[in-house]
Write an enzyme that holds these catalytic residues in place. Structure first.
Site, PDB file in Angstrom:
ATOM      1  N   GLU A  69       0.721  -1.484   0.129  1.00 53.28           N
ATOM      2  CA  GLU A  69       0.088   0.155   0.307  1.00 53.28           C
ATOM      3  C   GLU A  69       0.681   0.756  -0.056  1.00 53.28           C
ATOM      4  O   GLU A  69       2.022   1.392   0.153  1.00 53.28           O
ATOM      5  CB  GLU A  69      -0.749  -0.565   1.121  1.00 53.28           C
ATOM      6  CG  GLU A  69      -2.063  -1.131   1.245  1.00 53.28           C
ATOM      7  CD  GLU A  69      -3.594  -0.964   1.864  1.00 53.28           C
ATOM      8  OE1 GLU A  69      -2.950  -0.491   3.099  1.00 53.28           O
ATOM      9  OE2 GLU A  69      -3.733  -1.192   1.868  1.00 53.28           O
ATOM     10  N   ARG A  82      -0.952   9.452   1.575  1.00 52.59           N
ATOM     11  CA  ARG A  82      -2.581   9.777   1.435  1.00 52.59           C
ATOM     12  C   ARG A  82      -2.632  11.156   1.721  1.00 52.59           C
ATOM     13  O   ARG A  82      -3.872  11.772   0.659  1.00 52.59           O
ATOM     14  CB  ARG A  82      -3.558   8.778   2.933  1.00 52.59           C
ATOM     15  CG  ARG A  82      -3.436   7.680   2.344  1.00 52.59           C
ATOM     16  CD  ARG A  82      -3.975   7.729   3.602  1.00 52.59           C
ATOM     17  NE  ARG A  82      -4.298   5.551   3.010  1.00 52.59           N
ATOM     18  CZ  ARG A  82      -5.039   4.943   3.723  1.00 52.59           C
ATOM     19  NH1 ARG A  82      -5.330   5.363   5.357  1.00 52.59           N
ATOM     20  NH2 ARG A  82      -4.740   3.811   3.340  1.00 52.59           N
TER      21      ARG A  82
END
Ligand code: FAD
Length: 523
Positions: free
Chosen positions: A111, A274
């Site tokens: 990720e 993010r």
């Protein structure tokens, strides 16, 4: 008056793991405000990060965690996370958690901001549900653990500066009932519902943080809220999370002109941290000339059969909205996802109030610093849920004290007269304000106004009697903590971005914010 030995508020990964650890030492009462399964844990898709693959090392997991945290991780807390993580995962497997495998070997995916494939997943994209199932099965089999569903904790019970229990709302018509315990663990999960757009379920109203603050505990790092870049954006549908793992598998982001834009924002492209991806999307939305703009997640170049197999839950949910991941572009926008801050704890789960402990998303151990590395939060719930429980067991004398002289911590200054406006619109007004002025991109002027307006909105709430009224107070209270900390931190760092001070200011702010009463300090 009821009494028990330990109260665990919350039946997500942190609460459940703690209950298992506490069971040999006394009676454990686990509270869930709805049913046992309804929690952030249940919705976790992507997976759980752990340095267990052949290509990985604990020091690399530590390094990635620290660099995501943008200078503000507590290195000792992060080291404990990555070092104790593998053992906690092995325990989970022993207790029946079925992680996905390739042949007999565990299957790891990658990720954003991870330098290695280290994210374990279950049933493709139902990792949290599978972990929750196995933990509940284990906890419920233990003699001393009991669960109370629809048991809503309103406030902590504080006596002579020590938490000695809490107040429980079981019957909407009745006042909350006191329950005495030797130690209380807050594992109440997230704060997403403080915002108008969130990936979090309805239970995530920041109750634990709000009640700890009212009781006089220190609250830390509330300004750091992670906005997930990719939530499904379909009118009148919940902001369903489209896991980072989709980008890990090769999905890319396209703006309204269908141009791929992430490479111009960051060298890691779609796999950048993010906050960078969320801000890049916010920027693309702002400059778009389209009315009600969206950005698209594009998976059409990937193998459709593999997508269905790897992401069955996401695939079928999108289909419900007539979007086929294999052939259609998916409209997305960012949404509030994870609160890095919470009840300030030490490395053993102790809060600043004796008798009160916290773990999981409700706690701030400093593991995540200013930004959480994807898939580290489930691991934090496991590792620190177990640690907090060990401390509770060792520090509790389990002598049952008398109930005399109890002082209930009051719900703060928000208990005004009932307003005419229905409660749900009052809650929406708080959430909209938070989204607009305390959201992805902030500035001092708007934050100052938001702090003042939140106090007004809170004062208009009815005196809390029902669960929803308590949640309204907790939403407002938690929102105020986020806004106050965001105003005080006059710099940008991690997930906290201020237009009026876009750079780091290490000299003043390479520190954690701590809120106690009406003071915000940095240390
Ligand atoms: C959509 C989504 C996807 C995610 N994906 C991932 C992922 O892939 N990997 C990862 O690591 N993390 C992920 N996360 C984050 C992760 O799921 C959470 O951080 C973690 O599960 C939190 O666990 P917890 O035990 O602290 O709290 P939760 O799981 O949220 O549990 C909170 C519990 O507290 C109870 N509670 C709350 N208030 C009260 C009250 N007043 N009285 C009584 N009970 C109360 C609730 O009923 C619930 O049982 C995701 C989160 C979401 C929302």
């Amino acid at each position: 008056m009821q009494e028990t030995d330990f109260i665990v508020v919350g039946t997500g990964i942190a609460g459940m793991r703690a209950a298992i650890e506490l069971a040999p030492y006394g009676r454990v009462l686990c509270l869930a405000k709805l049913d046992v399964q309804e929690s952030n844990t249940q919705y976790a898709q992507g997976g759980i990060a752990v340095a267990l693959s052949d290509e990985d090392e604990i020091c690399l997991h530590l390094q990635d965690t620290l660099s995501a945290g943008d200078g503000l991780c507590n290195p000792d807390a992060a080291r404990i996370l990555v070092e104790e993580g593998p053992h906690r995962i092995e325990e989970l497997i022993e207790w029946g958690t079925k992680f996905d495998r390739q042949g007999t070997k565990l299957s790891f995916t990658r990720e954003g901001a991870h330098s290695r494939n280290r994210v374990l997943h279950a049933n493709g994209d139902s990792t949290g549900r599978e972990i929750g199932r196995a933990l509940y099965h284990r906890a419920a089999s233990l003699k001393h653990v009991c669960f109370r569903e629809h048991g809503f904790a309103t406030d902590l019970w504080v006596e002579d500066g020590r938490v000695v229990g809490l107040y429980l709302l079981t019957d909407p018509g009745q006042p909350p009932q006191p329950i005495r315990a030797a130690a209380v663990l807050l594992a109440t999960g997230g704060i997403g519902q403080v915002y108008a757009n969130t990936t979090n379920p309805a239970v995530a109203t920041g109750d634990g943080v709000a009640m700890a603050f009212r009781a006089g505990a220190e609250i830390s790092d509330m300004e750091f809220v992670q906005f997930h870049p990719t939530a499904l954006y379909v009118k009148n549908a919940p902001r369903f999370l489209l896991s980072e793992a989709l980008r890990g598998e090769g999905a890319c982001l396209r703006n309204a002109n269908l141009t791929r834009f992430m490479p111009k924002h960051h060298e890691m492209g779609e796999l950048a941290p993010r906050d960078i991806v969320a801000r890049a999307i916010a920027h693309e939305l702002e400059i778009s000339k389209v009315k009600d703009p969206v950005v698209y997640l594009d998976l059409t170049h990937l193998n459709g059969d593999r997508l269905k197999k790897r992401f069955p839950r996401i695939y079928t949910t999108c289909l419900e909205y007539n979007i086929d991941l294999a052939t259609d572009l998916v409209p997305i926008r960012p949404a509030a996802h994870y609160g890095m801050g919470g009840v300030r704890t030490d490395l053993c789960g102790r809060s600043s109030l004796p008798g009160l402990y916290a773990a999981g998303e409700a706690a701030c151990t400093g593991v995540h610093g200013a930004n959480r590395l994807a898939s580290n939060s489930l691991l934090e719930g496991l590792v620190y849920g177990a640690r907090a429980a060990t401390t509770m067991a060792s520090e509790s004398t389990l002598k049952k004290a008398k109930a005399a002289g109890c002082t209930k911590s009051a719900p703060g200054n928000g208990a005004g007269a009932a307003a005419d406006i229905p409660l749900e619109s009052q809650i929406s007004a708080i959430q909209e304000l938070m989204w607009r002025d305390v959201g992805i991109v902030r500035d001092g002027k708007k934050l100052r106004a938001a702090v003042a307006r939140l106090a007004e909105l809170r004062a208009e709430l009815p005196e809390p009697r029902s669960r929803r009224q308590w949640e309204a107070h907790n939403t407002a209270g938690t929102g105020q903590l986020i806004a106050r900390a965001a105003l005080a931190r006059e710099e940008s760092r991690g997930a906290h971005y201020r237009l009026d001070c876009p750079a780091h200011n290490d000299a003043r702010f390479l520190k954690h914010s701590v809120i106690l009463g009406d003071k915000v300090r940095f240390e």
